[in-house]
Design an enzyme around this catalytic site. Structure first.
Site, short mmCIF file in Angstrom:
data_model
loop_
_atom_site.label_atom_id
_atom_site.label_comp_id
_atom_site.label_asym_id
_atom_site.label_seq_id
_atom_site.Cartn_x
_atom_site.Cartn_y
_atom_site.Cartn_z
N GLY A 58 0.85 -1.20 0.00
CA GLY A 58 0.00 0.00 0.00
C GLY A 58 0.88 1.24 0.00
N ALA A 59 0.46 2.24 -0.80
CA ALA A 59 1.29 3.43 -1.05
C ALA A 59 1.76 4.09 0.25
CB ALA A 59 0.49 4.43 -1.89
N ARG A 100 11.59 -2.07 -3.80
CA ARG A 100 10.39 -2.02 -4.66
C ARG A 100 10.70 -0.98 -5.73
NH1 ARG A 100 4.89 -2.78 -2.85
NH2 ARG A 100 5.73 -3.80 -1.02
N ASP A 246 -4.55 3.98 -7.25
CA ASP A 246 -3.10 3.83 -7.23
C ASP A 246 -2.42 5.01 -7.90
OD1 ASP A 246 -2.14 0.96 -6.24
OD2 ASP A 246 -4.13 0.82 -7.10
#
Lengths: 371, 371
Positions: A58-59, A100, A246
């Site tokens: 999750g951001a 990531r 997103d």
């Protein structure tokens, strides 16, 4: 938010920092909804592995994890030499970034921490500034979600049935969440409503994470197959849709979100059901000019061909292959919803028509202002 | 259709009769797609159990199974006494009817067999008429599907990408299928095309049965999550949709089919993609006046909360609970698609606009003609 373990209710954040042990504390999301466990990473390398292996996702949550990870790395430095310290911090930064590589949130979060650290004159000063900046970042993430809740709660009236897709909940942020924020705020205001969680195949984040969150907060909810939303809309059983995003295009108002979001927006438009997207400001992309240019990640076929869960035979976690053994799959992870299908974008700075984001870019923190 | 077992390709029907052993032979559909097995029921009671326990499913297939089951029961009668024979046949009829009490196909099929048996003067005559009538019923089911294929194949052009939902394939009929019939006919005509199979949660008949069928017939195909069809339509990757129907209202052109069909129709209409429904005449309901009056069965929550498949840990069939353990689900089995979203209804008597079914009711075998 609240989590009840063995009958005892405690408040947790998805990501937090324990200064005593210099560790980042994370809810181990890969075990949810079947097991609740907090993991503490002992050094920045372990924090990077937790990001890479999706212990945390999750951001907002991975942004805060990287910010804390940078502080954790800085705090572990021994000595007073500023040059050596700077080299060490660069290593920490790169390790967390590489965890990531396509995600923008960890980089933005770490840049914010680095900017504050600049102001320190000694290693000790820089260390304490790093931790303070990471805490600020996490607190701001939580605060922004609370603001989304404050604006969005007005949309939820007593007796409403609200549909959500995937997980844009507190597990994806430091706390509160984006799409769930209006629900939690409405609940706190004493409103009664019911939530339908799309199961959100192929990864089922609705059936697992969102349903877990709502159950923990005691919000009335039921899981439905992704196929069922149209039927419920047709029968007048859905009054409002709130989803996350997103990536939101600031220039066009297009919303990229979990695969299936577009379908729900098309259905909502047909049934004249308000369709809202709740977003933190960090997901607004002020540069891209067309939603069609957003690269849509194609994920592993195995996600579509089977499912993960607790097996009835062994009572252990297992993957079952559901599909025909020799058949393949296509698995786009996201889709793009055009602005004409979106009633409003709920942000920490208020609710906007999707096509008005650009007009309000100064207020929404655009880096592209004047470009 | 063709099935390849250990490298050898054979032709099978979903349901057939072996006169030598007086047994009904059925593809054991509960084992598909992971295992192909033919079961032979030794008497009408076993045939009833096979219908009840869904060894066989699908309108045409259970109709033929009941027709054969009635003949099987009649053939097992010992003696020449017509009264005793009639009483025995009534028992057989009731047993088969009770196996799936809400289904109309077994009853219609057995009534057809009984009408033919009437003409027999002796028990022996009645027995052989029963078997001949059951064979006729099965052959007619297969022939009707072939006719659907003949009309529908014209819709499939070289290079097309075709979406289908759930399983309206040959496994649901005696042979060929309804929604799949145009695909098999187009393939036989040498056309090249690609099929996207919606996985069709919660029971995943698209990922299991349709994908298995298409793989056996060597039709190019991929499985997609139900969430993904909208995205593919948006990107121009779907040219045609063909689905089946559980009940089609002859008076309005509304189509009841597996949950999610309505959603695909709404998406197809938005993208101006032709949306066809392939049906045998037996699924047309000439009496009901409004789709809203069709009772929508709510099925077990467990279907939504988990999935069946082959576990990676044990290599055996298992159910995994995917969803949050304390959350419940809603599980409507079907939805209703209005005629304005349907380009055409492909029947064994030709392709019709959904609202024109009533006008052509004589040709389509309406019992309600003149009412």
């Amino acid at each position: 938010m609240n989590v009840t373990i063995h009958g005892r209710t405690q408040h947790f954040r998805t990501v937090s920092f324990d200064a005593k042990s210099n560790s980042v504390r994370l809810i181990e999301q890969r075990l949810l909804p079947h097991e609740f466990k907090i993991v503490a990473t002992r050094d920045f390398k372990e924090t990077a592995v937790a990001i890479r292996d999706m212990v945390v996702r999750g951001a907002g949550a991975i942004g805060a994890t990287a910010a804390y990870g940078l502080a954790q790395g800085a705090l572990a430095f021994r000595g007073e030499n500023l040059k050596k310290f700077a080299a060490h911090v660069r290593t920490v930064y790169q390790t967390l970034k590489d965890a990531r590589p396509t995600a923008v949130d960890p980089v933005n979060a770490m840049n914010a921490v680095c900017a504050v650290m600049q102001k320190g004159k000694t290693v000790e000063e820089k260390k304490s500034l790093a931790l303070a900046a990471a805490e600020d970042f996490a607190n701001e993430d939580a605060h922004h979600c609370e603001e989304i809740g404050r604006y969005g709660a007005k949309l939820i009236r007593n007796g409403m049935k609200v549909l959500t897709h995937c997980n844009a909940g507190w597990l994806a942020f430091v706390d509160v969440g984006s799409a769930t924020a209006p629900m939690y705020a409405a609940q706190a205001a004493g409103k009664k409503f019911h939530v339908f969680c799309d199961e959100t195949r192929p990864r089922s984040q609705g059936a697992t994470l969102t349903a877990w969150e709502l159950a923990q907060q005691k919000v009335s909810h039921q899981i439905i197959a992704d196929n069922a939303a149209g039927h419920f809309m047709q029968r007048g059983e859905i009054d409002l849709v709130i989803v996350g995003s997103d990536r939101t295009l600031g220039r066009t108002g297009e919303v990229t979100n979990k695969i299936g979001t577009y379908t729900k927006a098309v259905l909502a438009a047909r049934h004249k059901i308000p369709f809202y997207v709740a977003i933190p400001l960090s997901t607004i992309d002020w540069n891209l000019k067309r939603g069609f240019d957003i690269p849509i990640e194609e994920r592993s076929e195995s996600e579509v061909l089977g499912a993960w869960g607790i097996a009835n035979t062994t009572h252990k976690r297992a993957y079952v292959r559901v599909a025909n053994p020799v058949s393949g799959a296509r698995n786009p992870g996201f889709d793009v919803t055009p602005p004409e299908l979106i009633t409003g974008i709920i942000t920490p700075a208020g609710i906007f028509k999707p096509r008005d984001l650009w007009k309000h870019r100064a207020r929404l923190g655009s880096n592209a202002v004047g470009k």
